[in-house]
Design a protein around this motif. Structure first.
Motif, short mmCIF file in Angstrom:
data_model
loop_
_atom_site.label_atom_id
_atom_site.label_comp_id
_atom_site.label_asym_id
_atom_site.label_seq_id
_atom_site.Cartn_x
_atom_site.Cartn_y
_atom_site.Cartn_z
N GLY A 79 0.82 -1.20 0.00
CA GLY A 79 0.00 0.00 0.00
C GLY A 79 0.85 1.26 0.00
N THR B 16 -9.87 6.02 3.27
CA THR B 16 -8.71 5.33 2.71
C THR B 16 -9.16 3.97 2.22
OG1 THR B 16 -8.16 4.55 4.95
CG2 THR B 16 -6.96 6.47 4.13
N LYS C 131 -8.65 0.11 0.60
CA LYS C 131 -7.62 -0.89 0.86
C LYS C 131 -6.37 -0.50 0.08
CE LYS C 131 -10.39 -5.03 1.77
NZ LYS C 131 -10.68 -6.41 1.30
N ARG D 207 -4.22 1.85 1.01
CA ARG D 207 -3.89 3.26 1.19
C ARG D 207 -3.83 3.58 2.68
NH1 ARG D 207 -3.28 2.41 -3.36
NH2 ARG D 207 -3.90 3.60 -5.20
N GLN D 208 -3.06 4.62 3.02
CA GLN D 208 -3.09 5.20 4.35
C GLN D 208 -2.93 6.71 4.18
OE1 GLN D 208 0.18 3.38 6.44
NE2 GLN D 208 1.71 4.72 5.54
N ASN E 86 -5.29 4.26 8.89
CA ASN E 86 -4.81 3.04 8.27
C ASN E 86 -5.69 2.71 7.07
OD1 ASN E 86 -3.30 0.74 7.83
ND2 ASN E 86 -3.56 -0.08 9.90
N SER E 87 -5.35 1.66 6.34
CA SER E 87 -6.12 1.29 5.15
C SER E 87 -7.54 0.88 5.53
CB SER E 87 -5.42 0.16 4.40
OG SER E 87 -5.10 -0.90 5.28
N ARG F 229 -6.08 -5.93 3.91
CA ARG F 229 -6.34 -4.50 3.87
C ARG F 229 -5.19 -3.73 3.23
NH1 ARG F 229 -8.98 -5.75 9.09
NH2 ARG F 229 -7.03 -5.45 10.23
N TRP F 230 -3.96 -4.15 3.50
CA TRP F 230 -2.81 -3.38 3.02
C TRP F 230 -2.48 -3.66 1.56
CZ3 TRP F 230 -0.85 0.96 3.68
CH2 TRP F 230 0.45 1.30 3.35
N ASP G 8 -4.69 -4.95 -0.62
CA ASP G 8 -5.93 -4.92 -1.40
C ASP G 8 -6.16 -6.26 -2.09
OD1 ASP G 8 -8.24 -4.13 -2.59
OD2 ASP G 8 -7.30 -2.93 -4.16
#
Length: 411
Positions: A124, A180, A182, A184-185, A199-200, A359-360, A362
């Protein structure tokens, strides 16, 4: 027109002229089936010896060589090196074509066969979507540093080194939302000076100006807060309409993903009070059930009496479900690792780890025949490509199949 754009982006990658938005566009386009033919043509061009030597100046070939030397095992035959260069170009921008090279040792030229299209999942990165009061959206990934974003109600915000900073509060109560996706942060500074790191797969909704006797925001997912002190206006975070954290000025982390067992609020510095919110009373009709849209904790008759709050001390963590359970000596490093660019896995179950990776990176994780019964220990940076994570899985005996965004854990 789109194919022409795709080819121009590929050429700009080779010359090193892609900006952040173009990199994101290319990464997205290269995974789309309709660009497969153009991608293969590009690979063929780079892999052809004469084209490679004549079309690209020394500085471009040097970029490829540096990348190859850092990532690939040495390949003796020059033509084979060109094939690998082509594959490496695609790998570097987020996807690759797996190529098997075979040769008749001396006389026959190498023959390459594309056996499958394989897309690595890049880690991410920084980015988010800003939703304004009128519902319009701004993709913050592509906004250059120094850009001023005009908001409704006279408010304004500025992008500074990838973060959103509110500079003027405006003269009307308007609400913005940062989301945000998945992978993204994002970091933003609210109108009162409070810093928020998302966080994502997270969301925060907040006013462009704080009025009255409190500062109230709503969030889901995971966020780290450094709250600006203001004794006259307590800062309150509504979490999924299930819980509330109240502070005057402090640092804390909230994890409130829907697919986690509990909401957790971990205090790093200062003092917070944690409350469980009652479920909103609903209005039942003949064919539908509609929950109240009043803000949690409002004076609306729909709101119910809250349960008493629990005050946390630094180092404590509140685990929130129907009640609040306090954990002393929480592992602060583990809780805040995501904010500092790390994954730290300490005795986590396999499915807990996989939810973080989902999540990080995707991706979608599917367990073909149940969840492996093992705990994961280790630490890695969040810049690690997914393929490197999967190599670790191989070492510990985890079998898998990666197909695009779908990662299947095999028995």
């Amino acid at each position: 027109m789109e194919q022409e754009t795709f080819r121009k982006l590929l050429d700009k990658y080779l010359t090193g002229d892609l900006n952040t938005a173009e990199k994101a566009m290319l990464s997205s386009m290269i995974a789309q089936p309709e660009h497969k033919a153009a991608l293969e043509g590009f690979v063929q061009q780079v892999m052809t010896a004469s084209t490679y030597e004549e079309a690209y100046p020394p500085d471009i070939k040097e970029r490829l060589d540096v990348f190859l030397n850092a990532r690939m095992h040495p390949v003796r035959m020059r033509a084979q090196r060109i094939w690998w260069a082509a594959a490496s170009i695609i790998l570097f921008i987020g996807a690759t074509v797996a190529i098997i090279v075979s040769s008749d040792r001396q006389s026959s030229p190498p023959v390459a066969t594309v056996v499958q299209q394989y897309m690595d999942r890049a880690p991410g990165r920084n980015g988010a979507i800003l939703t304004l009061a009128d519902g319009s959206e701004v993709l913050l990934d592509s906004v250059a540093s120094g850009t001023v974003v005009s908001l409704q109600g006279g408010a304004a915000a500025k992008i500074v080194n990838g973060a959103l900073l509110y500079e003027s509060n405006g003269n009307e109560l308007m609400y913005n939302k940062i989301t945000t996706p998945k992978g993204r942060q994002f970091h933003l500074t609210l109108p009162d000076g409070t810093g928020v790191w998302l966080n994502s797969a997270s969301t925060i909704r907040y006013p462009t100006v704080f009025l009255g006797n409190e500062r109230r925001v709503e969030m889901a997912g995971e966020g780290y807060f450094e709250v600006a002190k203001n004794k006259k206006m307590p800062f309150r975070v509504n979490i999924n309409s299930r819980a509330e954290v109240e502070v005057l000025g402090t640092h804390f982390n909230i994890n409130a993903y829907e697919n986690e067992e509990n909401i957790t609020a971990t205090l790093i510095e200062g003092s917070v009070e944690v409350k469980v919110l009652p479920a909103p009373r609903s209005v039942t009709g003949s064919s539908s059930k509609v929950a109240s849209s009043e803000p949690p904790g409002s004076n609306s008759p729909v709101a119910q009496k809250r349960q008493p709050g629990i005050v946390l001390k630094p180092g404590q963590q509140a685990q929130i479900s129907d009640a609040v359970r306090v954990i002393n000596d929480a592992n602060i490093d583990n809780v805040t690792a995501w904010k500092t660019g790390f994954f730290i896995f300490t005795d986590l179950t396999f499915d807990q780890v996989m939810r973080q990776l989902e999540r990080w990176y995707d991706i979608e994780v599917v367990f073909e025949k149940g969840i492996p019964e093992r705990q994961i220990r280790g630490e890695m940076t969040r810049n690690t490509p997914l393929t490197s994570v999967l190599k670790y899985f191989e070492k510990i005996g985890i079998r898998y199949r990666l197909e695009g965004r779908k990662l299947t854990i095999l028995p």
